[in-house]
Design a protein around this motif. Structure first.
Motif, PDB file in Angstrom:
ATOM      1  N   PRO A   1       1.094  58.198 -21.011  1.00 34.33           N
ATOM      2  CA  PRO A   1       2.026  58.467 -22.120  1.00 34.33           C
ATOM      3  C   PRO A   1       2.338  57.232 -22.952  1.00 34.33           C
ATOM      4  CG  PRO A   1       3.157  58.594 -19.994  1.00 34.33           C
ATOM      5  CD  PRO A   1       1.699  58.543 -19.715  1.00 34.33           C
ATOM      6  N   ALA A   2       2.412  56.063 -22.316  1.00 32.25           N
ATOM      7  CA  ALA A   2       2.683  54.838 -23.075  1.00 32.25           C
ATOM      8  C   ALA A   2       1.525  54.504 -24.006  1.00 32.25           C
ATOM      9  CB  ALA A   2       2.952  53.678 -22.119  1.00 32.25           C
ATOM     10  N   VAL A   3       0.287  54.654 -23.534  1.00 35.53           N
ATOM     11  CA  VAL A   3      -0.876  54.395 -24.382  1.00 35.53           C
ATOM     12  C   VAL A   3      -0.925  55.395 -25.537  1.00 35.53           C
ATOM     13  CG1 VAL A   3      -3.399  54.428 -24.448  1.00 35.53           C
ATOM     14  CG2 VAL A   3      -2.223  53.290 -22.567  1.00 35.53           C
ATOM     15  N   SER A   4      -0.557  56.656 -25.279  1.00 35.44           N
ATOM     16  CA  SER A   4      -0.542  57.671 -26.343  1.00 35.44           C
ATOM     17  C   SER A   4       0.401  57.272 -27.466  1.00 35.44           C
ATOM     18  CB  SER A   4      -0.115  59.034 -25.774  1.00 35.44           C
ATOM     19  OG  SER A   4      -1.014  59.466 -24.779  1.00 35.44           O
ATOM     20  N   MET A   5       1.576  56.772 -27.103  1.00 35.34           N
ATOM     21  CA  MET A   5       2.527  56.325 -28.118  1.00 35.34           C
ATOM     22  C   MET A   5       2.069  55.046 -28.791  1.00 35.34           C
ATOM     23  SD  MET A   5       6.223  57.059 -26.354  1.00 35.34           S
ATOM     24  CE  MET A   5       7.050  56.332 -27.761  1.00 35.34           C
ATOM     25  N   ALA A   6       1.488  54.145 -28.001  1.00 34.33           N
ATOM     26  CA  ALA A   6       1.069  52.850 -28.549  1.00 34.33           C
ATOM     27  C   ALA A   6      -0.037  53.006 -29.592  1.00 34.33           C
ATOM     28  CB  ALA A   6       0.600  51.934 -27.423  1.00 34.33           C
ATOM     29  N   LEU A   7      -0.958  53.943 -29.380  1.00 38.59           N
ATOM     30  CA  LEU A   7      -2.060  54.125 -30.320  1.00 38.59           C
ATOM     31  C   LEU A   7      -1.558  54.448 -31.720  1.00 38.59           C
ATOM     32  CD1 LEU A   7      -4.616  56.169 -28.164  1.00 38.59           C
ATOM     33  CD2 LEU A   7      -4.826  53.800 -28.926  1.00 38.59           C
ATOM     34  N   PHE A   8      -0.431  55.140 -31.794  1.00 37.22           N
ATOM     35  CA  PHE A   8       0.097  55.560 -33.089  1.00 37.22           C
ATOM     36  C   PHE A   8       0.792  54.414 -33.827  1.00 37.22           C
ATOM     37  CE2 PHE A   8       3.181  57.750 -35.879  1.00 37.22           C
ATOM     38  CZ  PHE A   8       2.299  58.548 -36.583  1.00 37.22           C
ATOM     39  N   VAL A   9       1.326  53.423 -33.098  1.00 37.93           N
ATOM     40  CA  VAL A   9       2.103  52.360 -33.747  1.00 37.93           C
ATOM     41  C   VAL A   9       1.342  51.037 -33.820  1.00 37.93           C
ATOM     42  CG1 VAL A   9       4.286  53.404 -33.089  1.00 37.93           C
ATOM     43  CG2 VAL A   9       3.247  51.717 -31.584  1.00 37.93           C
ATOM     44  N   ILE A  10       0.132  50.998 -33.269  1.00 34.17           N
ATOM     45  CA  ILE A  10      -0.673  49.781 -33.390  1.00 34.17           C
ATOM     46  C   ILE A  10      -0.978  49.489 -34.856  1.00 34.17           C
ATOM     47  CG2 ILE A  10      -2.996  48.873 -33.018  1.00 34.17           C
ATOM     48  CD1 ILE A  10      -2.874  49.912 -30.197  1.00 34.17           C
ATOM     49  N   ALA A  11      -1.234  50.546 -35.639  1.00 45.23           N
ATOM     50  CA  ALA A  11      -1.650  50.372 -37.033  1.00 45.23           C
ATOM     51  C   ALA A  11      -0.646  49.580 -37.873  1.00 45.23           C
ATOM     52  CB  ALA A  11      -1.928  51.734 -37.666  1.00 45.23           C
ATOM     53  N   PRO A  12       0.634  49.988 -37.951  1.00 47.61           N
ATOM     54  CA  PRO A  12       1.549  49.195 -38.786  1.00 47.61           C
ATOM     55  C   PRO A  12       1.732  47.768 -38.292  1.00 47.61           C
ATOM     56  CG  PRO A  12       2.755  50.832 -37.505  1.00 47.61           C
ATOM     57  CD  PRO A  12       1.311  51.162 -37.379  1.00 47.61           C
ATOM     58  N   LEU A  13       1.724  47.576 -36.964  1.00 48.40           N
ATOM     59  CA  LEU A  13       1.884  46.230 -36.419  1.00 48.40           C
ATOM     60  C   LEU A  13       0.666  45.358 -36.732  1.00 48.40           C
ATOM     61  CD1 LEU A  13       3.423  47.143 -32.945  1.00 48.40           C
ATOM     62  CD2 LEU A  13       4.616  46.146 -34.899  1.00 48.40           C
ATOM     63  N   ALA A  14      -0.530  45.912 -36.597  1.00 46.68           N
ATOM     64  CA  ALA A  14      -1.741  45.145 -36.885  1.00 46.68           C
ATOM     65  C   ALA A  14      -1.854  44.836 -38.379  1.00 46.68           C
ATOM     66  CB  ALA A  14      -2.977  45.909 -36.412  1.00 46.68           C
ATOM     67  N   ARG A  15      -1.468  45.788 -39.210  1.00 45.78           N
ATOM     68  CA  ARG A  15      -1.560  45.580 -40.656  1.00 45.78           C
ATOM     69  C   ARG A  15      -0.607  44.490 -41.119  1.00 45.78           C
ATOM     70  NH1 ARG A  15      -1.713  51.907 -42.665  1.00 45.78           N
ATOM     71  NH2 ARG A  15      -3.939  52.285 -42.282  1.00 45.78           N
ATOM     72  N   ILE A  16       0.633  44.513 -40.640  1.00 46.50           N
ATOM     73  CA  ILE A  16       1.589  43.489 -41.072  1.00 46.50           C
ATOM     74  C   ILE A  16       1.194  42.122 -40.508  1.00 46.50           C
ATOM     75  CG2 ILE A  16       3.221  43.764 -39.169  1.00 46.50           C
ATOM     76  CD1 ILE A  16       4.097  43.215 -42.862  1.00 46.50           C
ATOM     77  N   THR A  17       0.612  42.101 -39.301  1.00 47.01           N
ATOM     78  CA  THR A  17       0.129  40.832 -38.741  1.00 47.01           C
ATOM     79  C   THR A  17      -0.997  40.277 -39.592  1.00 47.01           C
ATOM     80  OG1 THR A  17       0.708  41.569 -36.507  1.00 47.01           O
ATOM     81  CG2 THR A  17      -0.792  39.700 -36.687  1.00 47.01           C
ATOM     82  N   ARG A  18      -1.929  41.124 -39.967  1.00 49.23           N
ATOM     83  CA  ARG A  18      -3.055  40.683 -40.802  1.00 49.23           C
ATOM     84  C   ARG A  18      -2.561  40.156 -42.146  1.00 49.23           C
ATOM     85  NH1 ARG A  18      -5.931  42.757 -45.000  1.00 49.23           N
ATOM     86  NH2 ARG A  18      -8.156  42.184 -45.143  1.00 49.23           N
ATOM     87  N   ALA A  19      -1.663  40.912 -42.805  1.00 50.50           N
ATOM     88  CA  ALA A  19      -1.165  40.493 -44.118  1.00 50.50           C
ATOM     89  C   ALA A  19      -0.383  39.180 -44.024  1.00 50.50           C
ATOM     90  CB  ALA A  19      -0.292  41.596 -44.716  1.00 50.50           C
ATOM     91  N   SER A  20       0.445  39.054 -42.997  1.00 55.89           N
ATOM     92  CA  SER A  20       1.237  37.828 -42.842  1.00 55.89           C
ATOM     93  C   SER A  20       0.354  36.633 -42.530  1.00 55.89           C
ATOM     94  CB  SER A  20       2.275  38.024 -41.731  1.00 55.89           C
ATOM     95  OG  SER A  20       3.160  39.071 -42.046  1.00 55.89           O
ATOM     96  N   MET A  21      -0.677  36.851 -41.712  1.00 55.15           N
ATOM     97  CA  MET A  21      -1.593  35.758 -41.393  1.00 55.15           C
ATOM     98  C   MET A  21      -2.376  35.298 -42.615  1.00 55.15           C
ATOM     99  SD  MET A  21      -1.643  34.398 -38.375  1.00 55.15           S
ATOM    100  CE  MET A  21      -3.287  33.693 -38.344  1.00 55.15           C
TER     101      MET A  21
END
Length: 344
Positions: free
Chosen positions: A214-234
């Motif tokens: 269940p944790a991985v199921s939830m994590a898959l959905f929220v990885i996208a905004p976190l990865a995108r903001i990390t990429r843009a900030s970097m």
């Protein structure tokens, strides 16, 4: 003269006070919304539409539905002021007790999912920023797009099918623990922590196995905004003057990326992580239903389907309060990470 810690606490208190009108508005809006929904809860709890009129009226009186809406609102706000969230007709227990028993399950699931998402998203965002336009960058963006497009209940069902049904690696997805394991003494409500405190390693491993899917199921959905903001900030940090200066003085590329670029790029990620956490806590109802997870979101959904007003109103108040608290903590953490930022 007031110390830094004292000033921070004063500003935090002001932020909490400024949030009270918003919480009051949430209370009133949720109360009125529940009253305009179709269906009569008294008929539902009176054993269906064939129940006698006297029985229905008795339940309406018990639920306070025999009074006018303004009177119900006044009594409801008065009860909230005394810390009374009402009684659930489904469980027969006070709503506050039900929420207190179920909240640790939701928090444990949400914290674990957010941790998994951060562990995956930050490296992905950094790798994509270090090679913009490359195969790695396009692969990360494709992965993020898929994560957003696939609903959590679909990814949950797919994980169950693959890891439980086909491979047999995951345990039976029916709750926080299997029927053959005894619960540990409750200290925190987080089974993974309580088992460790009890010294039960086998029980801890059982609880962790139940938690992973269940944790991985939830994590898959929220990885996208976190990865995108990390990429843009970097990308912004890597193109800044201080990074060019650090490279010009001969510092190693690894030190420039980790010490200078990532340290500054992580600040927006803290903000997004707080928003994501608040959203996950209230929106994980589908994951809780798919995995039979006994959290507050599934509890509120069951109450909504049965027109049980008190649990739904208590759930919304809890989520609004947690949202305010989480955002305050995020602001404080942001101020600690960057002393130039004030939470005032």
């Amino acid at each position: 003269m007031m110390t830094g810690l004292g000033a921070t606490m004063v500003r935090a208190g002001r932020r909490l006070l400024s949030s009270l009108p918003a919480l009051f508005g949430v209370l009133v809006f949720t109360f009125l919304l529940m009253r305009v929904l179709p269906g009569d809860p008294a008929v539902f709890f009176a054993s269906g539409p064939n129940a006698g009129k006297e029985e229905i009226e008795q339940i309406r009186k018990q639920m306070g539905l025999d009074k006018s809406v303004p009177e119900q609102l006044v009594f409801y706000l008065s009860d909230i002021g005394r810390g009374n969230l009402g009684r659930s007709m489904m469980t027969g227990q006070p709503v506050l007790k039900d929420l207190r028993e179920r909240l640790p399950a939701s928090l444990e699931l949400t914290f674990t999912a957010l941790l998994i998402a951060l562990i995956a998203a930050v490296p992905l965002g950094v790798m994509a920023a270090l090679r913009p336009g490359s195969v790695v960058d396009h692969g990360v963006r494709l992965f993020c797009a898929l994560g957003v497009c696939v609903p959590t209940f679909v990814s949950g069902l797919l994980l169950i099918y693959v890891f439980y049904y086909l491979l047999g690696l995951a345990p039976d997805p029916t709750g926080r623990i299997d029927v053959f394991t005894s619960l540990p003494p409750q200290h925190t409500g987080f089974l993974s922590i309580d088992f460790l405190l009890a010294g039960d390693i086998e029980g801890w491993w059982t609880a962790c196995r139940q938690l992973i899917l269940p944790a991985v199921s939830m994590a898959l959905f929220v990885i996208a905004p976190l990865a995108r903001i990390t990429r843009a900030s970097m990308l912004v940090s890597l193109g800044s003057d201080f990074v060019r200066t650090a490279r010009s003085v001969g510092l190693s590329w690894h030190k420039v990326v980790v010490t200078y670029a990532l340290r500054n790029a992580i600040l927006p990620v803290i903000t997004i992580a707080g928003i994501v956490f608040s959203t996950m806590l209230g929106a994980n109802v589908l994951v809780e239903k798919v995995f039979s997870w006994p959290g507050v979101a599934s509890y509120a959904l069951d109450a909504l389907l049965s027109s049980d007003y008190a649990p739904v109103q208590g759930f919304v108040l809890l989520m609004a309060s947690l949202f305010v608290l989480v955002n305050l903590v995020v602001d404080i953490c942001y101020g600690i990470a960057d002393p130039r930022v004030s939470i005032g």
